[in-house]
Design an enzyme around this catalytic site. Structure first.
Site, short mmCIF file in Angstrom:
data_model
loop_
_atom_site.label_atom_id
_atom_site.label_comp_id
_atom_site.label_asym_id
_atom_site.label_seq_id
_atom_site.Cartn_x
_atom_site.Cartn_y
_atom_site.Cartn_z
N ARG A 146 19.48 -64.83 7.44
CA ARG A 146 18.26 -64.94 8.24
C ARG A 146 17.11 -65.30 7.32
O ARG A 146 17.27 -65.43 6.13
CB ARG A 146 17.97 -63.64 9.00
CG ARG A 146 18.36 -62.32 8.34
CD ARG A 146 17.46 -61.64 7.39
NE ARG A 146 16.05 -61.83 7.60
CZ ARG A 146 15.21 -61.94 6.57
NH1 ARG A 146 15.68 -61.93 5.34
NH2 ARG A 146 13.92 -62.08 6.78
N GLY A 147 15.98 -65.57 7.96
CA GLY A 147 14.83 -66.07 7.20
C GLY A 147 14.67 -67.55 7.49
O GLY A 147 15.64 -68.31 7.34
N ASP A 195 7.70 -68.12 10.70
CA ASP A 195 8.83 -68.91 11.19
C ASP A 195 8.40 -70.23 11.79
O ASP A 195 9.22 -71.12 11.98
CB ASP A 195 9.61 -68.09 12.21
CG ASP A 195 10.19 -66.84 11.58
OD1 ASP A 195 9.44 -65.86 11.41
OD2 ASP A 195 11.39 -66.85 11.23
#
Ligand SMILES: CSC[C@H]1O[C@H](OP(=O)(O)O)[C@H](O)[C@@H]1O
Length: 367
Positions: A54-55, A245
């Site tokens: 994730r990220g 994001d």
């Protein structure tokens, strides 16, 4: 970044078979350092959906390798378009995912099918190398902000930084975004301390940011998400630095749920609220974050349960709500540009506004 003295990136290609894509299983951290070996686009998609990886920048890079794995199985036009769409759809909010897949397709469409696998691995490798360089530059520009705080404080006063979620090296290919300046400040000897929001429900702060900072020797304190405002009111926070994001063309910021509340508290207490991002996180197509950025709704089970390590050392998931209770789980929120002091990018810092971003990234220079 180094783990026990050994340098790692968050994603790499196995040097033995030159095909398999390796990542850390972030759902096992901080209690186990497990490497996942991915050998198909389906395995990559599963890793992204379940947040084993994730990220924002990292899921883009790993999805790029996912397309390379897909082409290893079938390099036809139909398979390439199908697999690219499947990978791009794994998570809706981080624009880096869509950006990386679009970049791969732009590179691969003109290439003969028999040459696509090699081209795909090469392009995915470039995406990774560029992410590392961008994040290192973010670190250098963000370091100037921390130095300026240091210069305003008494000689031996520590610099207190609050961060939300995990925007460290494990959320990117290396260095991280929000944490990059903190690593650099620590490494040059500045006395930095980080308030680490635990970041419910997946606890990226408590599990990942705390693990990263502790491994690097950076002073930090894990706090519940709701404590940040109190600490700001009592002069315990000098600056808030978070990742993101997706940032819109006019500076609205989508980030982990709870970020907006930190921005409100920072504004109410007259504190700087900075957002660190590589330009691959800017979505030039959208202006209004509140109406145009899709917010991922994740499983209610992430709210009704919590996972941790038992005294015996086993990972266990337990329910924390009554069986009859439902739960809502929006994974991101949008902080309007008016609440953002500024953006830390690989090209420097700017105010969170359209002109500010366009001054750093004129249309002719965008990725
Ligand atoms: C450097 S991007 C980090 C960004 O990604 C996180 O979301 P998730 O853990 O769901 O992938 C969070 O929003 C971070 O700020």
């Amino acid at each position: 970044m180094k783990i026990n003295g050994v340098p790692y990136r968050s994603v790499w290609v196995d040097q033995t078979d030159q095909r398999t894509v390796c990542i850390f299983d972030q759902t096992r951290l901080p209690f186990a350092l497990e490497i996942l070996r991915l050998s198909s686009s389906e395995q990559v998609a599963h890793a992204i959906v379940t947040m084993q990886v994730r990220g924002a920048p990292l899921i883009g890079a790993v999805a790029a390798y996912g397309l390379a794995l897909a082409l290893s199985a079938d390099a036809s036009d139909e398979a390439m378009e199908r697999e690219a769409s499947m990978l791009a759809a794994t998570r809706p909010t981080a624009i880096n995912l869509r950006w990386a897949i679009d970049r791969m397709l732009q590179k691969l469409r003109p290439v003969r099918p028999e040459d696509r696998v090699a081209t795909a691995y090469s392009e995915a490798g470039l995406i990774c190398d560029e992410d590392v360089a961008q994040n290192e530059a973010i670190g250098r520009h963000g370091l100037e902000l921390i130095r300026a705080i240091k210069n305003r404080k008494q000689e031996r006063e520590r610099i207190n930084i609050l961060t939300h979620c995990n925007a460290g090296w494990i959320a990117t290919v290396d260095w991280g975004t929000a944490l990059a300046p903190i690593y650099m400040a620590h490494d040059e000897g500045l006395d930095v301390h980080v308030w680490v929001d635990e970041t419910r429900p997946r606890n990226q702060g408590a599990a990942l940011t705390a693990w990263e900072l502790g491994s690097h020797g950076v002073s930090h304190t894990v706090i519940v998400d709701n404590a940040g405002g109190h600490l700001m009111q009592h002069g315990q926070v000098d600056i808030v630095i978070v990742g993101t994001d997706r940032v819109t063309a006019n500076g609205d910021v989508a980030n982990k749920i709870g970020t907006y509340l930190k921005a409100l508290a920072a504004r109410d207490n007259g504190l700087p609220f900075w957002v660190a991002l590589p330009s691959t996180t800017i979505d030039w197509r959208v202006q209004n974050g509140l109406t145009e950025i899709p917010i991922e709704e994740r499983s209610p089970l992430e709210v009704t349960t919590v996972t941790g390590r038992t005294a015996a050392g086993h990972l266990e998931t337990v329910r924390i709500t009554p069986d009859h209770s439902t739960a809502a789980n929006p994974a991101f929120d949008v902080t309007p540009a008016r609440l953002v002091t500024g953006l830390i990018t690989e090209r420097g810092c700017c105010d969170a506004s359209g002109p500010g971003l366009q001054s750093l990234f004129p249309a002719t220079t965008r990725l």
